[in-house]
Design an enzyme around this catalytic site. Structure first.
Site, PDB file in Angstrom:
ATOM      1  N   GLY A 283     -28.685 -35.459  36.813  1.00  0.00           N
ATOM      2  CA  GLY A 283     -28.587 -34.387  36.040  1.00  0.00           C
ATOM      3  C   GLY A 283     -27.124 -34.072  35.130  1.00  0.00           C
ATOM      4  O   GLY A 283     -26.409 -35.031  35.100  1.00  0.00           O
TER       5      GLY A 283
ATOM      6  N   HIS B 199     -27.296 -39.976  28.718  1.00  0.00           N
ATOM      7  CA  HIS B 199     -28.314 -39.977  29.179  1.00  0.00           C
ATOM      8  C   HIS B 199     -29.465 -39.991  28.268  1.00  0.00           C
ATOM      9  O   HIS B 199     -30.614 -40.381  28.339  1.00  0.00           O
ATOM     10  CB  HIS B 199     -28.494 -38.686  30.161  1.00  0.00           C
ATOM     11  CG  HIS B 199     -27.554 -38.608  31.318  1.00  0.00           C
ATOM     12  ND1 HIS B 199     -26.851 -37.544  31.525  1.00  0.00           N
ATOM     13  CD2 HIS B 199     -27.690 -39.202  32.434  1.00  0.00           C
ATOM     14  CE1 HIS B 199     -25.798 -37.765  32.474  1.00  0.00           C
ATOM     15  NE2 HIS B 199     -26.481 -38.838  33.151  1.00  0.00           N
TER      16      HIS B 199
ATOM     17  N   GLN C 219     -25.703 -41.167  48.491  1.00  0.00           N
ATOM     18  CA  GLN C 219     -25.032 -42.160  47.736  1.00  0.00           C
ATOM     19  C   GLN C 219     -23.397 -41.499  47.493  1.00  0.00           C
ATOM     20  O   GLN C 219     -22.598 -42.254  47.007  1.00  0.00           O
ATOM     21  CB  GLN C 219     -25.569 -42.390  46.173  1.00  0.00           C
ATOM     22  CG  GLN C 219     -25.317 -41.399  45.310  1.00  0.00           C
ATOM     23  CD  GLN C 219     -26.056 -41.828  43.997  1.00  0.00           C
ATOM     24  OE1 GLN C 219     -27.291 -41.989  43.936  1.00  0.00           O
ATOM     25  NE2 GLN C 219     -25.137 -42.170  42.914  1.00  0.00           N
TER      26      GLN C 219
ATOM     27  N   ASP D  61     -22.466 -47.688  33.975  1.00  0.00           N
ATOM     28  CA  ASP D  61     -22.559 -47.946  35.536  1.00  0.00           C
ATOM     29  C   ASP D  61     -22.971 -49.478  35.786  1.00  0.00           C
ATOM     30  O   ASP D  61     -23.855 -49.798  35.977  1.00  0.00           O
ATOM     31  CB  ASP D  61     -23.403 -46.988  36.394  1.00  0.00           C
ATOM     32  CG  ASP D  61     -23.074 -45.751  36.224  1.00  0.00           C
ATOM     33  OD1 ASP D  61     -22.082 -45.237  36.989  1.00  0.00           O
ATOM     34  OD2 ASP D  61     -23.407 -45.168  35.269  1.00  0.00           O
TER      35      ASP D  61
ATOM     36  N   LYS E 116     -18.947 -41.231  28.048  1.00  0.00           N
ATOM     37  CA  LYS E 116     -19.526 -39.823  28.257  1.00  0.00           C
ATOM     38  C   LYS E 116     -19.939 -39.902  29.626  1.00  0.00           C
ATOM     39  O   LYS E 116     -20.307 -41.008  30.311  1.00  0.00           O
ATOM     40  CB  LYS E 116     -20.833 -39.648  27.584  1.00  0.00           C
ATOM     41  CG  LYS E 116     -20.328 -39.489  26.216  1.00  0.00           C
ATOM     42  CD  LYS E 116     -21.352 -38.255  25.398  1.00  0.00           C
ATOM     43  CE  LYS E 116     -20.844 -38.203  24.010  1.00  0.00           C
ATOM     44  NZ  LYS E 116     -21.083 -36.858  23.324  1.00  0.00           N
ATOM     45  N   SER E 117     -19.616 -38.963  30.652  1.00  0.00           N
ATOM     46  CA  SER E 117     -19.911 -38.923  31.838  1.00  0.00           C
ATOM     47  C   SER E 117     -19.993 -37.438  32.248  1.00  0.00           C
ATOM     48  O   SER E 117     -19.347 -36.526  31.830  1.00  0.00           O
ATOM     49  CB  SER E 117     -18.608 -39.386  32.694  1.00  0.00           C
ATOM     50  OG  SER E 117     -18.933 -39.118  34.183  1.00  0.00           O
ATOM     51  N   SER E 118     -20.799 -37.102  33.240  1.00  0.00           N
ATOM     52  CA  SER E 118     -21.052 -35.703  33.761  1.00  0.00           C
ATOM     53  C   SER E 118     -19.517 -35.092  34.417  1.00  0.00           C
ATOM     54  O   SER E 118     -19.339 -34.206  34.334  1.00  0.00           O
ATOM     55  CB  SER E 118     -22.048 -35.524  34.863  1.00  0.00           C
ATOM     56  OG  SER E 118     -23.279 -36.231  34.009  1.00  0.00           O
TER      57      SER E 118
HETATM   58  P1  AMP Z   1     -25.728 -40.331  36.427  1.00  0.00           P
HETATM   59  O1  AMP Z   1     -26.541 -39.223  36.046  1.00  0.00           O
HETATM   60  O2  AMP Z   1     -24.213 -40.413  36.290  1.00  0.00           O
HETATM   61  O3  AMP Z   1     -26.356 -40.783  37.620  1.00  0.00           O
HETATM   62  O4  AMP Z   1     -26.252 -41.395  35.343  1.00  0.00           O
HETATM   63  C1  AMP Z   1     -27.660 -41.724  35.179  1.00  0.00           C
HETATM   64  C2  AMP Z   1     -28.098 -42.910  34.065  1.00  0.00           C
HETATM   65  O5  AMP Z   1     -27.441 -42.775  32.933  1.00  0.00           O
HETATM   66  C3  AMP Z   1     -27.197 -44.072  34.574  1.00  0.00           C
HETATM   67  O6  AMP Z   1     -28.115 -45.356  34.509  1.00  0.00           O
HETATM   68  C4  AMP Z   1     -26.110 -44.038  33.872  1.00  0.00           C
HETATM   69  O7  AMP Z   1     -25.434 -45.433  33.674  1.00  0.00           O
HETATM   70  C5  AMP Z   1     -26.472 -43.819  32.693  1.00  0.00           C
HETATM   71  N1  AMP Z   1     -25.378 -43.182  31.894  1.00  0.00           N
HETATM   72  C6  AMP Z   1     -24.374 -42.204  32.267  1.00  0.00           C
HETATM   73  N2  AMP Z   1     -23.300 -42.186  31.219  1.00  0.00           N
HETATM   74  C7  AMP Z   1     -23.754 -42.892  30.529  1.00  0.00           C
HETATM   75  C8  AMP Z   1     -22.884 -43.306  28.985  1.00  0.00           C
HETATM   76  N3  AMP Z   1     -22.080 -42.562  28.626  1.00  0.00           N
HETATM   77  N4  AMP Z   1     -23.686 -44.382  28.105  1.00  0.00           N
HETATM   78  C9  AMP Z   1     -25.041 -44.806  28.763  1.00  0.00           C
HETATM   79  N5  AMP Z   1     -25.570 -44.550  29.655  1.00  0.00           N
HETATM   80  C10 AMP Z   1     -24.901 -43.419  30.577  1.00  0.00           C
END
Ligand code: AMP
Length: 287
Positions: free
Chosen positions: A31, A37, A61, A150, A184-186
């Protein structure tokens, strides 16, 4: 687009779709969705008749001293992004829907979890494999989408799927970055203004390492030292790891060979960020 927290409702919906001969793509997320995403959801919508996005901050996790309680959450924002991207169903369960009080069964991909984040976050990939395995059983998708952001997680999931004969195609998707380079990252939302600027040191180091390799440098020591020096020059940054491994086995490499992953984890203040590049030496004409 629909949203549900119920495993039963997801199963019923998917059953209905499959009866009509429709294919299903799954995008597992925690989320607080952003353009990274979104790129996965858009790709899933292009390649499948129906798309399920799971939106679940998976408690198992997270390590004891990690950010489970503060991890950003905003389901209204997520709904909007999912509609925009073309998702059909959000699965947004409460932890108790996913984990019985006496839950005691786990999935672990060994070896491939031994280095990088697996070493620094014991139990992390066991939690990831377990929840992804559960999501695969609940949603029964033809395809599932994961980001190269990731990179170790992607390798771990591919290994789990291969080893346990799961009949699901794993699709890896490229890293989406901010205009200035930051992946990009949450978790970027944790950064204050000064830290946000300092965080650029991750992508700078990644681009520099990649450039060195493309220019013919193969020694892990030379490449990683140059990257470390760059990161250490930023006062707010503290290195967790800077490593070179095989992109599929996640075994450490001394020399760039095959499909190479260079991955870093860096604390910017209290926030731990990751970034990486993958270079296929053969494809790049370097081997
Ligand atoms: P998360 O919500 O952080 O667990 O990410 C969910 C999925 O989105 C995972 O497969 C991540 O690798 C992917 N994801 C997160 N950030 C990025 C990004 N900047 N570019 C591409 N995929 C991403």
């Amino acid at each position: 687009m629909e949203i549900t927290g119920s495993i039963q409702e997801v199963r019923e919906k998917v059953k209905e779709w499959k009866k009509q001969g429709l294919s299903v793509g799954l995008v597992p997320t925690m989320g607080y969705l952003h353009e990274g995403h979104k790129s996965l959801i858009v790709r899933a919508a292009a390649e499948n008749d129906k798309v399920v996005v799971s939106d679940f901050v998976n408690p198992i996790q997270f390590g004891v001293n990690e950010d489970l309680s503060t991890y950003p959450r905003d389901i209204e924002l997520d709904k909007k992004l999912c509609i925009d991207a073309g998702a059909d169903l959000i699965f947004h369960p409460e932890p108790k829907e996913m984990y019985a009080e006496d839950f005691s069964t786990y999935v672990e991909a060994q070896n491939v979890s031994a280095e990088l984040c697996g070493k620094k976050r014991p139990g992390h990939f066991r939690g990831v494999c377990t929840v992804v395995c559960k999501l695969f059983h609940i949603v029964t998708p033809e395809r599932a989408y994961f980001g190269q952001k990731d990179a170790q997680q992607l390798a771990v999931i591919r290994r789990m799927v291969r080893d346990l004969n799961m009949d699901i195609q794993i699709v890896g998707c490229p890293i989406i970055r901010e205009e200035d380079g930051l992946a990009k990252s949450s978790r970027n939302t944790y950064l204050n203004e000064k830290e946000r600027k300092a965080a650029l040191v991750l992508s700078r180091a990644i681009f520099h390492g990649e450039e060195m390799m493309k220019n013919g440098e193969r020694s892990a020591e030379v490449i990683l030292t140059a990257m470390q020096n760059m990161i250490e020059a930023e006062p707010l940054a503290k290195i967790d790891y800077v490593e070179m491994t095989d992109a599929d086995s996640i075994e450490p490499l001394k020399e760039a060979k095959g499909r190479v992953l260079v991955a870093i984890a860096v604390y910017i203040g209290k926030t731990r960020l990751i970034d990486n590049f993958i270079l296929d030496m053969q494809e790049a004409g370097l081997q």
